[in-house]
Design an enzyme around this catalytic site. Structure first.
Site, PDB file in Angstrom:
ATOM      1  N   ASP A  65       2.256   6.025 -14.485  1.00  0.00           N
ATOM      2  CA  ASP A  65       0.985   5.874 -13.775  1.00  0.00           C
ATOM      3  C   ASP A  65       0.172   7.166 -13.822  1.00  0.00           C
ATOM      4  O   ASP A  65      -0.381   7.617 -12.821  1.00  0.00           O
ATOM      5  CB  ASP A  65       1.233   5.429 -12.328  1.00  0.00           C
ATOM      6  CG  ASP A  65      -0.042   5.027 -11.594  1.00  0.00           C
ATOM      7  OD1 ASP A  65      -1.032   4.689 -12.272  1.00  0.00           O
ATOM      8  OD2 ASP A  65      -0.051   5.057 -10.342  1.00  0.00           O
ATOM      9  N   ARG A 123      -4.485  17.005  -2.299  1.00  0.00           N
ATOM     10  CA  ARG A 123      -5.092  15.674  -2.355  1.00  0.00           C
ATOM     11  C   ARG A 123      -4.018  14.669  -1.944  1.00  0.00           C
ATOM     12  O   ARG A 123      -3.034  14.476  -2.649  1.00  0.00           O
ATOM     13  CB  ARG A 123      -5.592  15.382  -3.772  1.00  0.00           C
ATOM     14  CG  ARG A 123      -6.139  13.982  -3.989  1.00  0.00           C
ATOM     15  CD  ARG A 123      -6.484  13.812  -5.463  1.00  0.00           C
ATOM     16  NE  ARG A 123      -6.976  12.481  -5.777  1.00  0.00           N
ATOM     17  CZ  ARG A 123      -6.207  11.437  -6.084  1.00  0.00           C
ATOM     18  NH1 ARG A 123      -4.881  11.561  -6.086  1.00  0.00           N
ATOM     19  NH2 ARG A 123      -6.739  10.279  -6.402  1.00  0.00           N
ATOM     20  N   ASP A 159      -2.586  11.568  -1.931  1.00  0.00           N
ATOM     21  CA  ASP A 159      -2.754  10.375  -2.759  1.00  0.00           C
ATOM     22  C   ASP A 159      -2.228   9.135  -2.061  1.00  0.00           C
ATOM     23  O   ASP A 159      -1.163   9.150  -1.442  1.00  0.00           O
ATOM     24  CB  ASP A 159      -2.017  10.568  -4.089  1.00  0.00           C
ATOM     25  CG  ASP A 159      -2.188   9.375  -5.003  1.00  0.00           C
ATOM     26  OD1 ASP A 159      -3.298   9.189  -5.533  1.00  0.00           O
ATOM     27  OD2 ASP A 159      -1.221   8.605  -5.150  1.00  0.00           O
ATOM     28  N   GLU A 189      -7.309  10.833  -0.288  1.00  0.00           N
ATOM     29  CA  GLU A 189      -7.637   9.911  -1.377  1.00  0.00           C
ATOM     30  C   GLU A 189      -7.557   8.506  -0.787  1.00  0.00           C
ATOM     31  O   GLU A 189      -6.533   7.843  -0.826  1.00  0.00           O
ATOM     32  CB  GLU A 189      -6.665  10.080  -2.545  1.00  0.00           C
ATOM     33  CG  GLU A 189      -7.079   9.330  -3.804  1.00  0.00           C
ATOM     34  CD  GLU A 189      -6.456   7.937  -3.920  1.00  0.00           C
ATOM     35  OE1 GLU A 189      -7.017   7.098  -4.655  1.00  0.00           O
ATOM     36  OE2 GLU A 189      -5.422   7.688  -3.284  1.00  0.00           O
TER      37      GLU A 189
END
Length: 642
Positions: free
Chosen positions: A138, A279, A281, A323
């Site tokens: 991914d 970040r 996720d 995110e």
């Protein structure tokens, strides 16, 4: 609960033994300042009975990280404490890239720092570089080891060295921390498959389909094409494991306090390497609740508050970026609403702005965008949007049906139109996007493609018509003028600064053929990038336009992220007006999203307080003609007074 209890102070004193008194005293002050936020977040997620002991565990982790923190990072902590709005400043400009596709490896990224500085970058987001699983992963979001770097990029010490080089060049390093899931090959998952009950409890595991089927009744599919459903049978585990994204990405169970401590320790580890922004996720998916879509649950914000409080105690130079690609009503909660106001993430993606910029360019109409953007609730003044035109991901057309209906448009039909337009299927469209994850049940068709290719520049260059190229460059430029002129922290996706087109060979690399998002993740063509200094080349024109926007932006206090963006009533459906009321005076962004000349009433400029209006971007006075000012095709003005 106010200051930290005496037993907690005793625990951290033990962990900090041997440090100078002033350092132990500073930690104690921070602990008392942020204990209430830490405890409240833990109690909201786990209950009071668990929160006290868990808070002490977390404080011990924070103390150990603080004890071991590099002196240069301790100095950064002190500086950021005195300048907590550092990420809100108009001088901030972000850049996002895959390290290998940008520069080969971490050492190569370090060698490209002069290029980043030339562009004006102060914030570098390197896409997932922690060690993923072998094979499909991914794009790196299936992490097998949070404490190791991909072998082809370097090692942890190389990452520490890069963070140091960037910091000394005025650039903050941003990394992804995948919170919702780990790779099936991660040590926790391996231990769970081996029968260790401690680690089996790190995941959502079910012996049969009874509960998974009940959950599935309300769960949307994220990747319906290649990962249908949200549960996978694992023979070694002898159970159904929750897999929101892919069968080899196992969702972790955040209702287990041990999972919280594991991730708290990982956050501190990355912070001590010199990572300045994390970040977070897939943060929207962390908490599971039967009968819901298992996104945006209240506990998500409680957990984020607790993690943020821990960071404020141990390493306050670090900021969180959420995110969360969710609906407008849910989005602002990631920056703090109600009891979490200003206590969760410092930054969040303004997905709505990105979607509506592309919507305006396709429809040549700003009415839907103006209504939708105006409807967003205000965010805490201490936080900031991350504004962007493109990212590593596909574009999902997050157009709210209610917003569409308010301006006389069908939300379903408009989303279909945008997919048709940007895939080039609509008559007259020059866009070269690819349809990603078509869901026949919902009609959802997301779009992949670079900004230049979606703006029609790739097609225009192939046709070789100068006027068509000019218009395509104009669309790209006004889009970035909106992104940089909104306020917040604008981020440029790698290659946009030189108008990079789709990668024609995107499917040829191993593992990429089934995921057309790689079309907008090309390798940086450095030979082409040298054209950025050629004023006659498309690359040079794009680079000059973006660097000028960044340079002017740095000079305008109006673009500090604490100043709200106010979308005014439209005078022309093709011109988006965005007002920022700063104590030093107003600034009005006027953006023509059409290929035609459009007007704006001079009287409205006077009403807003502009006596002698000036476009800050060009440095030119704005002149009246028959009671109006006229914007050229795809013009963008940042109007200030004189």
């Amino acid at each position: 609960m106010g200051t930290a209890p005496a037993p907690v102070h005793a625990t951290v004193e033990e962990a900090l033994a041997g440090l100078p008194e002033h350092r132990r005293e500073l930690f104690a002050i921070r602990l008392d300042r942020w204990w209430a936020d830490l405890y409240a977040g833990l109690a909201a997620a786990y209950g009071d009975a668990v929160a006290a002991g868990l808070g002490e565990r977390v404080a011990r982790l924070a103390a150990a990280a603080y004890r071991d923190r590099d002196p240069e990072l301790l100095r950064l902590d002190a500086a950021r404490t005195l300048e907590p709005d550092w990420f809100q400043a108009p001088g901030m400009l972000g850049y996002a890239a895959y390290a290998d596709r940008f520069a080969g490896d971490l050492a190569g990224v370090g060698e490209r720092i002069p290029y980043l500085r030339e562009l004006g970058v102060t914030y570098l987001h390197l896409m997932p570089l922690l060690r993923p699983r072998e094979g499909e992963n991914d794009g790196g979001y299936a992490v097998a080891d949070y404490r190791a770097v991909r072998d082809d990029l370097g090692d942890v010490e190389g990452l520490r060295e890069l963070a140091t080089r960037l910091r000394r060049s005025g650039i903050s390093l941003v990394l992804d921390l995948v919170l919702n899931h780990v790779a099936r090959e991660h040590a926790w998952a391996a231990a769970a498959r081996a029968g260790d009950p401690r680690y089996r409890a790190y995941f959502h595991v079910f012996p049969d389909r009874e509960l998974p089927d009940r959950y599935e009744e309300t769960l949307p599919e994220v990747f319906p094409d290649f990962a249908p459903g949200s549960f996978t049978w694992d023979e070694e585990l002898q159970g159904w494991v929750w897999t929101t994204f892919n069968s080899w990405q196992w969702d972790v169970d955040w209702s287990n306090p041990d999972v919280f401590c594991e991730y708290a320790d990982i956050v501190l580890f990355l912070a001590n390497l010199g990572v300045e922004v994390l970040r977070l996720d897939a943060i929207a998916f962390l908490w599971k609740r039967l009968g819901t879509d298992c996104q945006n649950q209240p506990e998500v914000h409680a957990l984020t508050q607790a993690l943020r409080a821990m960071v404020r105690i141990a390493c306050p130079a670090v900021a969180f970026k959420a995110e969360a690609i969710v609906g407008p009503a849910d989005l602002v909660h990631y920056l703090g609403r109600g009891v979490h106001y200003g206590k969760v993430s410092d930054l969040a993606y303004h997905n709505g702005l990105m979607v509506h910029v592309w919507s305006m360019l396709a429809s040549r109409d700003a009415r839907l965008a103006a209504h939708a953007l105006r409807a967003l609730p205000p965010i805490p003044a201490s936080t900031s949007w991350v504004t962007y035109l493109r990212c590593h991901d596909d574009i999902g057309w997050a157009v709210d049906d209610g917003d569409a209906a308010a301006v006389g448009v069908s939300g379903h039909q408009h989303r279909a139109y945008l997919s048709d337009w940007y895939s080039g299927a609509f008559p007259g469209s020059d866009a070269r996007g690819l349809v990603f994850q078509h869901n026949p049940a919902t009609g959802d068709r997301r779009i992949s493609g670079t900004a230049a290719s979606l703006a029609g520049l790739e097609a225009a260059r192939e046709r070789g018509e100068a006027g068509v190229v000019d218009l395509a460059l104009g669309r790209l430029w006004v889009a970035y003028a909106i992104v940089l002129g909104w306020g917040g922290l604008p981020v440029v996706w790698m290659g946009d600064e030189i108008a990079l087109a789709n990668d024609p060979a995107w499917a040829e690399e191993e593992g990429h053929g089934d995921d057309n998002r790689w079309v907008h993740r090309p390798r940086m063509p450095w030979r082409t990038a040298y054209q950025r200094h050629n004023p006659d080349a498309v690359e040079g024109r794009a680079f000059a336009g973006l660097t000028r926007l960044a340079r002017v932006r740095r000079s305008l206090p109006h673009l500090h992220a604490s100043v709200p963006a106010e979308v005014l009533e439209l005078s022309d459906p093709g011109v988006l007006p965005v007002l920022r009321r700063h104590p030093e005076g107003p600034m009005l962004g006027l953006y023509n999203v059409t290929p035609d000349w459009r007007s704006w009433p001079m009287a409205r400029l006077h009403e807003l307080g502009f006596v002698h209006p000036l476009d800050a971007i060009s440095g030119s006075p704005i002149h009246e003609s028959d009671g109006s000012v006229w914007l050229a095709p795809y013009a963008g003005w940042w109007v200030v007074g004189r």
